[in-house]
Design an enzyme around this catalytic site. Structure first.
Site, PDB file in Angstrom:
ATOM      1  N   ASP A 145       0.860  -1.187   0.000  1.00 39.59           N
ATOM      2  CA  ASP A 145       0.000   0.000   0.000  1.00 39.59           C
ATOM      3  C   ASP A 145       0.893   1.232   0.000  1.00 39.59           C
ATOM      4  O   ASP A 145       2.014   1.191   0.513  1.00 39.59           O
ATOM      5  CB  ASP A 145      -0.934   0.004   1.224  1.00 39.59           C
ATOM      6  CG  ASP A 145      -2.209   0.814   0.988  1.00 39.59           C
ATOM      7  OD1 ASP A 145      -3.290   0.210   0.880  1.00 39.59           O
ATOM      8  OD2 ASP A 145      -2.106   2.064   0.894  1.00 39.59           O
TER       9      ASP A 145
ATOM     10  N   PHE B 177     -17.017  -9.317  -5.262  1.00 37.75           N
ATOM     11  CA  PHE B 177     -18.440  -9.147  -4.929  1.00 37.75           C
ATOM     12  C   PHE B 177     -18.687  -9.121  -3.431  1.00 37.75           C
ATOM     13  O   PHE B 177     -19.830  -9.187  -2.995  1.00 37.75           O
ATOM     14  CB  PHE B 177     -19.263 -10.276  -5.563  1.00 37.75           C
ATOM     15  CG  PHE B 177     -19.154 -10.310  -7.068  1.00 37.75           C
ATOM     16  CD1 PHE B 177     -19.941  -9.484  -7.850  1.00 37.75           C
ATOM     17  CD2 PHE B 177     -18.235 -11.130  -7.690  1.00 37.75           C
ATOM     18  CE1 PHE B 177     -19.836  -9.492  -9.235  1.00 37.75           C
ATOM     19  CE2 PHE B 177     -18.119 -11.147  -9.073  1.00 37.75           C
ATOM     20  CZ  PHE B 177     -18.921 -10.324  -9.857  1.00 37.75           C
TER      21      PHE B 177
ATOM     22  N   CYS C 182     -19.837   1.458  -2.911  1.00 41.97           N
ATOM     23  CA  CYS C 182     -19.966   0.761  -4.196  1.00 41.97           C
ATOM     24  C   CYS C 182     -21.191   1.172  -5.007  1.00 41.97           C
ATOM     25  O   CYS C 182     -21.049   1.628  -6.139  1.00 41.97           O
ATOM     26  CB  CYS C 182     -19.985  -0.744  -3.963  1.00 41.97           C
ATOM     27  SG  CYS C 182     -18.379  -1.334  -3.418  1.00 41.97           S
TER      28      CYS C 182
ATOM     29  N   ARG D 120     -18.821   5.981   3.702  1.00 46.14           N
ATOM     30  CA  ARG D 120     -18.857   6.551   2.359  1.00 46.14           C
ATOM     31  C   ARG D 120     -20.292   6.538   1.810  1.00 46.14           C
ATOM     32  O   ARG D 120     -20.954   5.515   1.820  1.00 46.14           O
ATOM     33  CB  ARG D 120     -17.905   5.777   1.432  1.00 46.14           C
ATOM     34  CG  ARG D 120     -16.437   6.042   1.790  1.00 46.14           C
ATOM     35  CD  ARG D 120     -15.481   5.255   0.935  1.00 46.14           C
ATOM     36  NE  ARG D 120     -15.404   3.862   1.324  1.00 46.14           N
ATOM     37  CZ  ARG D 120     -14.521   2.989   0.810  1.00 46.14           C
ATOM     38  NH1 ARG D 120     -13.664   3.384  -0.100  1.00 46.14           N
ATOM     39  NH2 ARG D 120     -14.505   1.740   1.221  1.00 46.14           N
TER      40      ARG D 120
HETATM   41  N1  LIG Z   1     -15.596  -1.988  -0.307  1.00 46.85           N
HETATM   42  C1  LIG Z   1     -16.379  -2.888  -0.902  1.00 46.85           C
HETATM   43  O1  LIG Z   1     -17.356  -3.389  -0.338  1.00 46.85           O
HETATM   44  C2  LIG Z   1     -16.059  -3.340  -2.304  1.00 46.85           C
HETATM   45  C3  LIG Z   1     -16.669  -4.507  -2.794  1.00 46.85           C
HETATM   46  C4  LIG Z   1     -16.366  -4.923  -4.086  1.00 46.85           C
HETATM   47  C5  LIG Z   1     -15.508  -4.179  -4.877  1.00 46.85           C
HETATM   48  N2  LIG Z   1     -14.950  -3.038  -4.394  1.00 46.85           N
HETATM   49  C6  LIG Z   1     -14.014  -2.299  -5.238  1.00 46.85           C
HETATM   50  O2  LIG Z   1     -12.695  -2.603  -4.834  1.00 46.85           O
HETATM   51  C7  LIG Z   1     -11.852  -1.444  -4.968  1.00 46.85           C
HETATM   52  C8  LIG Z   1     -11.226  -1.104  -3.627  1.00 46.85           C
HETATM   53  O3  LIG Z   1     -12.248  -0.739  -2.722  1.00 46.85           O
HETATM   54  P1  LIG Z   1     -11.982  -0.602  -1.161  1.00 46.85           P
HETATM   55  O4  LIG Z   1     -13.296  -0.323  -0.537  1.00 46.85           O
HETATM   56  O5  LIG Z   1     -11.173  -1.770  -0.705  1.00 46.85           O
HETATM   57  O6  LIG Z   1     -11.071   0.726  -1.161  1.00 46.85           O
HETATM   58  P2  LIG Z   1     -10.259   1.349   0.053  1.00 46.85           P
HETATM   59  O7  LIG Z   1     -10.275   2.811  -0.169  1.00 46.85           O
HETATM   60  O8  LIG Z   1     -10.730   0.781   1.352  1.00 46.85           O
HETATM   61  O9  LIG Z   1      -8.767   0.815  -0.168  1.00 46.85           O
HETATM   62  C9  LIG Z   1      -7.948   1.173  -1.251  1.00 46.85           C
HETATM   63  C10 LIG Z   1      -6.489   1.067  -0.789  1.00 46.85           C
HETATM   64  O10 LIG Z   1      -5.644   1.254  -1.916  1.00 46.85           O
HETATM   65  C11 LIG Z   1      -4.521   2.017  -1.499  1.00 46.85           C
HETATM   66  N3  LIG Z   1      -3.874   2.582  -2.672  1.00 46.85           N
HETATM   67  C12 LIG Z   1      -4.263   3.644  -3.433  1.00 46.85           C
HETATM   68  N4  LIG Z   1      -3.401   3.845  -4.437  1.00 46.85           N
HETATM   69  C13 LIG Z   1      -2.449   2.889  -4.333  1.00 46.85           C
HETATM   70  C14 LIG Z   1      -1.285   2.548  -5.095  1.00 46.85           C
HETATM   71  N5  LIG Z   1      -0.955   3.253  -6.182  1.00 46.85           N
HETATM   72  N6  LIG Z   1      -0.532   1.512  -4.695  1.00 46.85           N
HETATM   73  C15 LIG Z   1      -0.856   0.804  -3.598  1.00 46.85           C
HETATM   74  N7  LIG Z   1      -1.956   1.060  -2.840  1.00 46.85           N
HETATM   75  C16 LIG Z   1      -2.739   2.090  -3.208  1.00 46.85           C
HETATM   76  C17 LIG Z   1      -5.103   3.018  -0.526  1.00 46.85           C
HETATM   77  O11 LIG Z   1      -4.101   3.568   0.305  1.00 46.85           O
HETATM   78  C18 LIG Z   1      -6.101   2.146   0.232  1.00 46.85           C
HETATM   79  O12 LIG Z   1      -5.494   1.523   1.349  1.00 46.85           O
HETATM   80  C19 LIG Z   1     -12.751  -0.344  -5.540  1.00 46.85           C
HETATM   81  O13 LIG Z   1     -12.641  -0.346  -6.928  1.00 46.85           O
HETATM   82  C20 LIG Z   1     -14.129  -0.794  -5.128  1.00 46.85           C
HETATM   83  O14 LIG Z   1     -15.124  -0.307  -6.000  1.00 46.85           O
HETATM   84  C21 LIG Z   1     -15.191  -2.611  -3.112  1.00 46.85           C
END
Ligand SMILES: NC(=O)c1ccc[n+]([C@@H]2O[C@H](COP(=O)([O-])OP(=O)(O)OC[C@H]3O[C@@H](n4cnc5c(N)ncnc54)[C@H](O)[C@@H]3O)[C@@H](O)[C@H]2O)c1
Length: 443
Positions: free
Chosen positions: A36, A152, A260, A327
């Protein structure tokens, strides 16, 4: 579950999806190299602190400490793993398109390699895989493979969803990388959809858009129920027994939120628009959801008149129970609207207070539901945390200044609320007036 030694993997981005994916694959036997850019998050993880509240996650991470490696240095993952799962954020831009800058940064950081593959877990517009492969070609990195493997999981049950998924979707070009991802998931007893990359990308967007549509649909039915005197809870029960419809996502309420649905629905709408197609249904889904959050205001005004100086207690702030994710939570809109109308807002959430403090201005945060309702003119149940089912409604009524209870999730029993002396307003069900207690009635 587990486990003989399995293929090591990298996970880039250790948020909700990345950390759950990492811990899940560690449970299946892989060493996982988690990367990260947030150094504080990585330091915390190395010191055993889990940055998010997700049932079962802390235990799983603790159990597999020796298989989970946390670093800010991408080369750790590149050295040990050939599959690099990407789980960085793809938030909405002002236009409603997906912001792919974090993905682009990851792609740019990849070296030329014939040994590695990016496995996309982040939710991205259909066509992103094509454009990443084009970038790889332009940068002389054509050996880098690409797989779409959308996620998912649901916050609040993410660990369970990883280990017992409804399905695993793998979109690939028919090379070693797709096979390797399928092999990683093979210990899970789940249907696997092997398909092309664009279709895999679309499965994710279409699934979230469909679920959001179901919610907005039942919310509109609820609004019609309010006009006609029907009870949407009964209507949904009757509808849900039809196995073509099913009972899930038919709970009327004050709108969907989270990281999402709002952004993925908007991203699909924009994606369609950018391709020249006007996705009419999604416009309505989005608009219904926005209006739904605001209907609470008219219910409050119906009972209280002007809200200037009125005290309103919000029970629950997170966008849904069992998560601290704020969010796009309905509470954000609601607290802003309430304050704009002159009300004072007191709020309690069992776990999301720290996140909520970053986003909600002017709100008085308290440490219990009891403290929130004390002296309130009205109480709004915003998030259906299980502990609110245990509330002593009579004690609530006694400690409030007013009597109005707005149940934004149809979570409480209207009759029990009325018997406790509360005026009950749900969503899409008849209002129930407060009933005086037997002692009061006798006076
Ligand atoms: N949260 C959910 O329920 C969920 C479910 C399915 C899919 N998604 C998708 O998954 C993706 C991630 O969602 P999330 O909720 O886990 O996001 P999040 O914001 O909780 O986590 C994202 C992480 O990525 C890190 N990051 C950003 N840029 C980076 C880089 N260049 N290199 C390394 N790390 C980096 C951030 O510091 C953060 O820790 C999104 O596209 C989201 O739409 C989320």
């Amino acid at each position: 579950m587990s486990t003989h030694a399995r293929e090591p993997i990298g996970v880039i981005g250790t948020g909700y999806v990345g950390l759950v994916t990492a811990a899940g694959f560690a449970e299946l036997g892989s060493d996982v190299y988690c990367i990260d850019i947030d150094a504080a998050k990585i330091q915390g993880l190395n010191e055993g602190r889990i940055p998010i509240w997700e049932p079962g996650l802390a235990d799983l991470v603790e159990r597999h400490r020796d298989r989970l490696h946390f670093s800010t240095d991408l080369s750790d993952a590149l050295e040990h793993a050939r599959l690099l799962f990407v789980a960085v954020g793809t938030p909405p831009t002002y236009s409603g398109d997906a912001d792919l800058s974090a993905i682009e940064a990851v792609v740019a950081a990849m070296p030329a390699s014939d040994r590695h593959a990016l496995v996309m877990k982040s939710t991205v517009p259909c066509g992103t895989g094509d454009s990443i492969k084009r970038t790889f070609r332009e940068q002389g990195k054509e050996g880098f493979r690409y797989v779409s493997c959308p996620e998912f999981l649901k916050e609040g049950s993410a660990v369970k969803d990883f280990l017992q998924p409804d399905r695993v979707v793998i979109g690939d070009d028919g090379d070693w990388a797709g096979e390797a991802v399928a092999e990683l998931y093979s210990p899970l007893d789940a249907p696997v959809v092997r398909t092309d990359i664009k279709s895999a990308e679309m499965v994710k967007l279409a699934s979230n858009a469909f679920l959001a549509t179901k919610i907005s649909f039942i919310n509109e039915i609820a609004n019609v129920c309010e006009e006609t005197g029907a009870d949407v809870v009964e209507v949904a029960r009757g509808m849900g027994l039809d196995d073509r419809i099913g009972p899930k996502f038919l709970q009327a309420g004050i709108g969907y939120g989270g990281s999402c649905f709002p952004k993925d629905v908007s991203a699909l709408k924009q994606l369609a628009g950018n391709s020249g197609y006007h996705f009419q249904l999604l416009n309505a889904v989005i608009e219904v959801n926005e209006l739904q959050k605001r209907r609470v205001m008219s219910k409050l005004q119906k009972h209280l008149g002007s809200l200037v100086g009125k005290e309103v207690a919000l029970l629950g702030l997170a966008f849904k129970p069992n998560t601290d994710d704020m969010r796009e939570a309905s509470s954000l809109v609601l607290s802003a609207r309430l304050q704009a109308a002159g009300a004072k807002v007191r709020a309690y959430d069992p776990v999301a207070e720290a996140e909520a403090r970053k986003l909600l201005q002017g709100v008085d945060f308290v440490a219990s539901a009891e403290a929130a309702v004390e002296g309130a003119d009205a109480v709004v149940l915003v998030t259906e945390w299980p502990e609110f089912a245990e509330l002593d409604l009579r004690a609530v009524a006694e400690s409030m200044r007013g009597t109005l209870l707005i149940d934004g999730r149809n979570f409480l029993d209207p009759e029990a609320a009325a018997a406790a002396g509360l005026a009950y307003e749900g969503v899409g069900r008849p209002s129930v007036a407060a009933r005086p207690s037997i002692a009061e009635a006798a006076v």
